[in-house]
Design a protein around this motif. Structure first.
Motif, mmCIF file in Angstrom:
data_model
loop_
_atom_site.group_PDB
_atom_site.id
_atom_site.type_symbol
_atom_site.label_atom_id
_atom_site.label_comp_id
_atom_site.label_asym_id
_atom_site.label_seq_id
_atom_site.Cartn_x
_atom_site.Cartn_y
_atom_site.Cartn_z
ATOM 1 N N GLN A 17 50.583 59.662 30.088
ATOM 2 C CA GLN A 17 49.451 58.789 29.766
ATOM 3 C C GLN A 17 48.985 58.065 31.023
ATOM 4 O OE1 GLN A 17 51.091 56.205 26.761
ATOM 5 N NE2 GLN A 17 50.416 57.525 25.081
ATOM 6 N N ASN A 18 47.668 57.903 31.144
ATOM 7 C CA ASN A 18 47.132 57.043 32.197
ATOM 8 C C ASN A 18 47.234 55.592 31.728
ATOM 9 O OD1 ASN A 18 46.451 59.417 33.434
ATOM 10 N ND2 ASN A 18 44.241 59.137 33.276
ATOM 11 N N VAL A 19 47.359 54.684 32.687
ATOM 12 C CA VAL A 19 47.419 53.263 32.341
ATOM 13 C C VAL A 19 46.699 52.465 33.423
ATOM 14 C CG1 VAL A 19 49.683 52.996 33.462
ATOM 15 C CG2 VAL A 19 48.969 51.373 31.714
ATOM 16 N N THR A 20 45.986 51.418 33.001
ATOM 17 C CA THR A 20 45.229 50.600 33.954
ATOM 18 C C THR A 20 45.803 49.191 34.010
ATOM 19 O OG1 THR A 20 43.204 51.867 33.632
ATOM 20 C CG2 THR A 20 42.966 49.642 34.521
ATOM 21 N N LEU A 21 46.066 48.736 35.243
ATOM 22 C CA LEU A 21 46.574 47.391 35.493
ATOM 23 C C LEU A 21 45.411 46.528 35.971
ATOM 24 C CD1 LEU A 21 49.057 49.312 35.574
ATOM 25 C CD2 LEU A 21 49.989 47.853 37.365
ATOM 26 N N SER A 22 45.358 45.324 35.422
ATOM 27 C CA SER A 22 44.244 44.435 35.733
ATOM 28 C C SER A 22 44.617 43.465 36.855
ATOM 29 C CB SER A 22 43.874 43.650 34.474
ATOM 30 O OG SER A 22 42.969 42.619 34.777
ATOM 31 N N CYS A 23 43.642 43.170 37.712
ATOM 32 C CA CYS A 23 43.798 42.162 38.758
ATOM 33 C C CYS A 23 42.479 41.424 38.928
ATOM 34 C CB CYS A 23 44.217 42.789 40.081
ATOM 35 S SG CYS A 23 44.353 41.580 41.430
ATOM 36 N N GLU A 24 42.504 40.107 38.748
ATOM 37 C CA GLU A 24 41.318 39.265 38.896
ATOM 38 C C GLU A 24 41.649 38.113 39.832
ATOM 39 O OE1 GLU A 24 38.326 39.586 37.033
ATOM 40 O OE2 GLU A 24 39.045 41.443 36.107
ATOM 41 N N GLN A 25 40.717 37.779 40.752
ATOM 42 C CA GLN A 25 40.940 36.640 41.641
ATOM 43 C C GLN A 25 39.716 35.724 41.652
ATOM 44 O OE1 GLN A 25 39.375 36.160 44.903
ATOM 45 N NE2 GLN A 25 38.482 38.184 45.325
ATOM 46 N N ASN A 26 39.975 34.414 41.747
ATOM 47 C CA ASN A 26 38.887 33.432 41.838
ATOM 48 C C ASN A 26 38.988 32.635 43.130
ATOM 49 O OD1 ASN A 26 41.039 31.795 41.339
ATOM 50 N ND2 ASN A 26 40.295 30.974 39.394
ATOM 51 N N LEU A 27 39.525 33.297 44.164
ATOM 52 C CA LEU A 27 39.667 32.668 45.479
ATOM 53 C C LEU A 27 38.458 32.955 46.380
ATOM 54 C CD1 LEU A 27 43.397 33.697 45.977
ATOM 55 C CD2 LEU A 27 42.538 31.385 45.513
ATOM 56 N N ASN A 28 37.519 33.743 45.883
ATOM 57 C CA ASN A 28 36.351 34.152 46.666
ATOM 58 C C ASN A 28 36.753 34.961 47.902
ATOM 59 O OD1 ASN A 28 33.539 34.345 46.896
ATOM 60 N ND2 ASN A 28 33.465 32.668 48.379
ATOM 61 N N HIS A 29 37.851 35.685 47.793
ATOM 62 C CA HIS A 29 38.310 36.532 48.892
ATOM 63 C C HIS A 29 37.574 37.861 48.866
ATOM 64 C CE1 HIS A 29 42.468 34.385 49.451
ATOM 65 N NE2 HIS A 29 41.447 33.701 49.932
ATOM 66 N N ASP A 30 37.275 38.352 50.070
ATOM 67 C CA ASP A 30 36.581 39.635 50.153
ATOM 68 C C ASP A 30 37.535 40.814 49.973
ATOM 69 O OD1 ASP A 30 34.592 38.061 52.561
ATOM 70 O OD2 ASP A 30 33.811 38.925 50.700
ATOM 71 N N ALA A 31 38.736 40.702 50.538
ATOM 72 C CA ALA A 31 39.656 41.838 50.557
ATOM 73 C C ALA A 31 40.667 41.750 49.420
ATOM 74 C CB ALA A 31 40.390 41.891 51.894
ATOM 75 N N MET A 32 40.961 42.900 48.809
ATOM 76 C CA MET A 32 41.963 42.977 47.754
ATOM 77 C C MET A 32 42.840 44.196 47.978
ATOM 78 S SD MET A 32 39.917 41.674 44.350
ATOM 79 C CE MET A 32 41.438 41.323 43.439
ATOM 80 N N TYR A 33 44.083 44.094 47.514
ATOM 81 C CA TYR A 33 45.102 45.106 47.818
ATOM 82 C C TYR A 33 45.968 45.374 46.590
ATOM 83 C CZ TYR A 33 44.165 43.194 52.522
ATOM 84 O OH TYR A 33 43.569 42.744 53.680
ATOM 85 N N TRP A 34 46.496 46.586 46.512
ATOM 86 C CA TRP A 34 47.535 46.910 45.545
ATOM 87 C C TRP A 34 48.760 47.408 46.291
ATOM 88 C CZ3 TRP A 34 48.331 45.765 40.688
ATOM 89 C CH2 TRP A 34 47.252 45.449 39.854
ATOM 90 N N TYR A 35 49.913 46.808 45.931
ATOM 91 C CA TYR A 35 51.194 47.214 46.494
ATOM 92 C C TYR A 35 52.133 47.628 45.367
ATOM 93 C CZ TYR A 35 50.146 45.244 51.096
ATOM 94 O OH TYR A 35 49.595 44.989 52.329
ATOM 95 N N ARG A 36 53.054 48.454 45.735
ATOM 96 C CA ARG A 36 54.139 48.842 44.834
ATOM 97 C C ARG A 36 55.435 48.330 45.439
ATOM 98 N NH1 ARG A 36 55.638 54.490 42.061
ATOM 99 N NH2 ARG A 36 57.900 54.199 42.055
ATOM 100 N N GLN A 37 56.314 47.755 44.588
ATOM 101 C CA GLN A 37 57.592 47.245 45.067
ATOM 102 C C GLN A 37 58.724 47.922 44.299
ATOM 103 O OE1 GLN A 37 58.441 42.992 44.532
ATOM 104 N NE2 GLN A 37 59.429 42.958 46.543
#
Lengths: 113, 111
Positions: A17-37
């Motif tokens: 199954q495909n799955v979607t993870l949500s990420c929302e920011q209200n810091l007004n930052h231009d750059a966003m990243y996804w990491y795996r740990q």
């Protein structure tokens, strides 16, 4: 309070199954990243985006996809092509200037069985 | 050789001890150096952020960078049980697009 919100905190899916993870920011930052740990390993970059409607692959992009339709949002889809998807996923953001530190959300723990 | 090396621990110290955490790196292009604290099942929290060589102090925390040796340190004075966490070092070049993280050192401060 400004920050990064990841949801859900825990996610369980069946293999294939495909799955979607949500990420929302209200810091007004231009750059966003996804990491795996993973235990015993440093954070590994999956995808990053420095501007709306543009994103680049990181070191381990295979089996993942992203979109950046709004400045505040950077969802990550874990597809069935990802061979070992069970992990802790972290979203981060930064001011797009060189060297600005990353600010992280509290992560989503994905378990695929 | 990994780009960033960090002793994974675990490191156990008594309350009140001075803690020294270290990372070594191989890429001389790194200019920005960060330390993050991560509690279990939480995201990393930025503790210290420094540019180039030198020291930076913030309360009980001191960050040191020695670019000539490619070695960075985080010192925690008067350690508390609430400091028990995993500490990650991170660094990036001038362009800010190449963040590299150490695997983290797990610290336990015993009451």
């Amino acid at each position: 309070d400004g920050g990064i919100t990841q949801s859900p905190k825990y996610l369980f899916r069946k293999e294939g199954q495909n799955v979607t993870l949500s990420c929302e920011q209200n810091l007004n930052h231009d750059a966003m990243y996804w990491y795996r740990q993973d235990p015993g390993q440093g954070l590994r970059l999956i995808y990053y985006s420095q501007i709306v409607n543009d994103f680049q692959k990181g070191d381990i992009a295979e089996g993942y996809s992203v979109s950046r339709e709004k400045k505040e949002s950077f969802p990550l889809t874990v597809t069935s092509a990802q061979k070992n998807p069970t992990a802790f996923y972290l979203c981060a953001s930064s001011i797009a200037a060189g060297g600005s530190p990353l600010h992280f959300g509290n992560g989503t723990r994905l378990t695929v069985t | 050789q990994k780009e960033v090396e960090q002793d994974p621990g675990p490191l156990s110290v008594p309350e009140g001890a001075i803690v020294s955490l270290n990372c070594t790196y191989s890429n001389s292009a790194f200019q920005y150096f960060m330390w993050y604290r991560q509690y279990s099942r939480k995201g990393p929290e930025l503790l210290m952020y420094t540019y180039s060589s030198g020291n930076k102090e913030d309360g009980r925390f001191t960050a040191q960078v020695d670019k000539s040796s490619k070695y960075i340190s985080l010192f925690i004075r008067d350690s508390q049980p609430s400091d028990s966490a995993t500490y990650l070092c991170a660094m990036s070049d001038n362009y800010g697009q190449n963040f590299v993280f150490g695997p983290g050192t797990r610290l336990s401060v015993l009451p």
